[in-house]
Write a protein that holds these residues in place. Structure first.
Motif, PDB file in Angstrom:
ATOM      1  N   ILE A  81      -7.892  -1.725 -10.812  1.00  0.00           N
ATOM      2  CA  ILE A  81      -8.643  -0.514 -11.158  1.00  0.00           C
ATOM      3  C   ILE A  81      -7.364   0.193 -12.105  1.00  0.00           C
ATOM      4  CG2 ILE A  81      -9.222   1.680 -10.269  1.00  0.00           C
ATOM      5  CD1 ILE A  81     -10.930  -0.490  -8.961  1.00  0.00           C
ATOM      6  N   SER A  89       1.793   1.489  -7.764  1.00  0.00           N
ATOM      7  CA  SER A  89       2.960   2.438  -7.072  1.00  0.00           C
ATOM      8  C   SER A  89       3.925   2.464  -7.884  1.00  0.00           C
ATOM      9  CB  SER A  89       3.449   1.587  -5.516  1.00  0.00           C
ATOM     10  OG  SER A  89       2.048   1.351  -4.561  1.00  0.00           O
ATOM     11  N   THR A  90       4.267   1.159  -8.604  1.00  0.00           N
ATOM     12  CA  THR A  90       5.432   1.189  -9.630  1.00  0.00           C
ATOM     13  C   THR A  90       5.308   2.500 -10.864  1.00  0.00           C
ATOM     14  OG1 THR A  90       5.855  -0.942  -9.138  1.00  0.00           O
ATOM     15  CG2 THR A  90       6.874  -0.044 -11.026  1.00  0.00           C
ATOM     16  N   ASP A 114      -2.854  -9.902  -8.014  1.00  0.00           N
ATOM     17  CA  ASP A 114      -1.504 -10.174  -8.157  1.00  0.00           C
ATOM     18  C   ASP A 114      -0.827 -10.424  -6.929  1.00  0.00           C
ATOM     19  OD1 ASP A 114      -1.747  -7.689  -7.396  1.00  0.00           O
ATOM     20  OD2 ASP A 114      -0.420  -6.839  -8.746  1.00  0.00           O
ATOM     21  N   HIS A 149      -5.399   0.934  -4.606  1.00  0.00           N
ATOM     22  CA  HIS A 149      -5.648   0.434  -3.176  1.00  0.00           C
ATOM     23  C   HIS A 149      -6.810   0.996  -2.370  1.00  0.00           C
ATOM     24  CE1 HIS A 149      -0.996   0.964  -3.213  1.00  0.00           C
ATOM     25  NE2 HIS A 149      -1.311  -0.376  -3.654  1.00  0.00           N
ATOM     26  N   HIS A 202      -2.862   4.509  -3.404  1.00  0.00           N
ATOM     27  CA  HIS A 202      -3.319   5.336  -4.516  1.00  0.00           C
ATOM     28  C   HIS A 202      -4.702   4.677  -4.669  1.00  0.00           C
ATOM     29  CE1 HIS A 202      -2.700   1.230  -6.386  1.00  0.00           C
ATOM     30  NE2 HIS A 202      -1.458   1.284  -6.144  1.00  0.00           N
ATOM     31  N   PHE A 225       0.909  -1.300  -0.092  1.00  0.00           N
ATOM     32  CA  PHE A 225      -0.104   0.193  -0.005  1.00  0.00           C
ATOM     33  C   PHE A 225       0.910   1.273   0.086  1.00  0.00           C
ATOM     34  CE2 PHE A 225      -2.984  -3.136   2.061  1.00  0.00           C
ATOM     35  CZ  PHE A 225      -3.947  -3.233   1.169  1.00  0.00           C
ATOM     36  N   GLY A 273      -5.802  -7.956  -4.298  1.00  0.00           N
ATOM     37  CA  GLY A 273      -5.730  -7.972  -5.809  1.00  0.00           C
ATOM     38  C   GLY A 273      -5.368  -9.230  -6.345  1.00  0.00           C
ATOM     39  N   ILE A 307      -3.200   1.030 -12.340  1.00  0.00           N
ATOM     40  CA  ILE A 307      -2.919   1.850 -11.404  1.00  0.00           C
ATOM     41  C   ILE A 307      -1.712   1.037 -10.505  1.00  0.00           C
ATOM     42  CG2 ILE A 307      -2.994   3.516  -9.642  1.00  0.00           C
ATOM     43  CD1 ILE A 307      -6.032   4.199 -10.963  1.00  0.00           C
ATOM     44  N   ARG A 362       9.131  -3.474  -1.657  1.00  0.00           N
ATOM     45  CA  ARG A 362       9.832  -3.167  -2.772  1.00  0.00           C
ATOM     46  C   ARG A 362      11.068  -1.859  -2.256  1.00  0.00           C
ATOM     47  NH1 ARG A 362       8.301  -4.739  -7.935  1.00  0.00           N
ATOM     48  NH2 ARG A 362       6.262  -5.277  -7.314  1.00  0.00           N
TER      49      ARG A 362
HETATM   50  N1  LIG Z   1      -4.799  -0.852  -9.454  1.00  0.00           N
HETATM   51  C1  LIG Z   1      -5.287  -1.839  -8.661  1.00  0.00           C
HETATM   52  N2  LIG Z   1      -6.296  -2.434  -8.547  1.00  0.00           N
HETATM   53  C2  LIG Z   1      -6.779  -3.279  -7.652  1.00  0.00           C
HETATM   54  N3  LIG Z   1      -6.063  -3.724  -6.739  1.00  0.00           N
HETATM   55  C3  LIG Z   1      -4.788  -3.250  -6.660  1.00  0.00           C
HETATM   56  C4  LIG Z   1      -4.275  -2.265  -7.637  1.00  0.00           C
HETATM   57  N4  LIG Z   1      -3.054  -2.037  -7.238  1.00  0.00           N
HETATM   58  C5  LIG Z   1      -2.743  -2.554  -6.306  1.00  0.00           C
HETATM   59  N5  LIG Z   1      -3.819  -3.632  -5.763  1.00  0.00           N
HETATM   60  C6  LIG Z   1      -3.959  -4.496  -4.616  1.00  0.00           C
HETATM   61  O1  LIG Z   1      -3.545  -3.969  -3.507  1.00  0.00           O
HETATM   62  C7  LIG Z   1      -2.736  -4.718  -2.626  1.00  0.00           C
HETATM   63  C8  LIG Z   1      -1.532  -4.114  -2.370  1.00  0.00           C
HETATM   64  O2  LIG Z   1      -0.753  -4.086  -3.536  1.00  0.00           O
HETATM   65  P1  LIG Z   1       0.649  -3.278  -3.718  1.00  0.00           P
HETATM   66  O3  LIG Z   1       0.978  -2.407  -2.583  1.00  0.00           O
HETATM   67  O4  LIG Z   1       1.729  -4.272  -3.866  1.00  0.00           O
HETATM   68  O5  LIG Z   1       0.219  -2.367  -4.948  1.00  0.00           O
HETATM   69  P2  LIG Z   1       1.073  -2.072  -6.210  1.00  0.00           P
HETATM   70  O6  LIG Z   1       0.525  -0.749  -6.481  1.00  0.00           O
HETATM   71  O7  LIG Z   1       0.808  -3.131  -7.333  1.00  0.00           O
HETATM   72  O8  LIG Z   1       2.464  -2.115  -5.663  1.00  0.00           O
HETATM   73  P3  LIG Z   1       4.082  -2.196  -6.600  1.00  0.00           P
HETATM   74  O9  LIG Z   1       3.696  -1.346  -7.914  1.00  0.00           O
HETATM   75  O10 LIG Z   1       4.975  -1.615  -5.884  1.00  0.00           O
HETATM   76  O11 LIG Z   1       3.917  -3.710  -6.918  1.00  0.00           O
HETATM   77  C9  LIG Z   1      -2.630  -5.900  -3.360  1.00  0.00           C
HETATM   78  O12 LIG Z   1      -3.498  -6.959  -3.105  1.00  0.00           O
HETATM   79  C10 LIG Z   1      -2.681  -5.393  -4.856  1.00  0.00           C
HETATM   80  O13 LIG Z   1      -3.308  -6.734  -5.713  1.00  0.00           O
END
Ligand SMILES: Nc1ncnc2c1ncn2[C@@H]1O[C@H](COP(=O)(O)OP(=O)(O)OP(=O)(O)O)[C@@H](O)[C@H]1O
Ligand SMILES: Cc1cc2nc3c(=O)[nH]c(=O)nc-3n(C[C@H](O)[C@H](O)[C@H](O)COP(=O)(O)O)c2cc1C
Length: 179
Positions: free
Chosen positions: A145, A155-156, A119, A30, A27, A23, A117, A153, A58
């Motif tokens: 999302i 964090s990367t 992934d 999240h 964003h 998280f 999510g 969307i 990360r």
């Molecule tokens: N755009 C999105 N839509 C739905 N779920 C999301 C989204 N981005 C992240 N999540 C979910 O939020 C939770 C936290 O994910 P995480 O913090 O790894 O997000 P991330 O933005 O994908 O980070 P990074 O880019 O660093 O891998 C996970 O369960 C992930 O699947």
């Protein structure tokens, strides 16, 4: 909101709705996930729990810049009406734990549902995934999302926008938390 700094195995809840993740930035993706958790918790009349890490994995492994330091992350979680934020200190000792040990810790929260999510990965070397988590818990997933341009969307992606000086776009994906 109760902030719980985790040493493992210290928070017990008789029931809860839980989400887990880095998280970083809290964003819009999240936020959708966390709002879902808060909504489900309200339906059941039980606490909404966000289990997160400091620093985000990360940032720890890849040394990428952090989007939201812990205080800002917690402020955002509070704004989303999360009842408990568990902030696990992500260090050498913590990450030597196995996926099984992490699952035992989650069991202390007695989650009625765990929302993530698609992934989502957890545990040493990111060895655990939805299948492992679903073997023990009632796991629910939300669809990714995306922004207006159709990209998921993350964090990367926000870090890349910031690095490219595209601050307005980054800010948009982070959301202003006023609504
Ligand atoms: N755009 C999105 N839509 C739905 N779920 C999301 C989204 N981005 C992240 N999540 C979910 O939020 C939770 C936290 O994910 P995480 O913090 O790894 O997000 P991330 O933005 O994908 O980070 P990074 O880019 O660093 O891998 C996970 O369960 C992930 O699947
Ligand atoms: C006990 C434990 C050990 C972990 N070890 C690693 C690791 O070795 N390598 C890694 O990249 N991530 C590791 N992680 C981080 C997770 O794979 C994952 O990033 C975290 O659960 C957050 O999920 P998210 O990235 O979908 O937000 C570990 C997480 C936990 C809970």
């Amino acid at each position: 909101m109760v902030m719980h700094s985790c040493s493992p195995y210290t928070l017990f809840l008789p029931s809860s709705i839980v989400t887990i993740g880095a998280f970083d930035g809290v964003h819009l993706g999240h936020q959708a996930l966390i709002r879902k958790v808060v909504e489900r918790a309200k339906t059941f009349g039980i606490p909404a729990v966000v289990y997160t890490f400091d620093p985000p994995p990360r940032c720890y492994f890849q040394k990428v810049p952090m989007l939201t330091p812990p205080d800002e992350k917690l402020k955002r979680l509070k704004h989303l009406k999360v009842d408990y934020a568990i902030l696990a200190r992500f260090d050498e000792a913590y990450l030597s734990r196995s996926a099984e040990s992490f699952i035992e810790e989650l069991q202390m929260l007695n989650p009625v549902e765990i929302w993530v999510g698609r992934d989502f990965r957890f545990g040493r070397n990111r060895a655990g995934g939805l299948d492992e988590l679903s073997a023990v818990f009632n796991v629910k997933t939300i669809d990714p999302i995306c922004c207006n341009c159709g990209e998921t969307i993350s964090s990367t992606r926000i870090r890349s926008l910031i690095a490219a000086g595209r601050l307005e776009e980054a800010r948009e994906l982070l959301g202003n938390m006023k609504d």
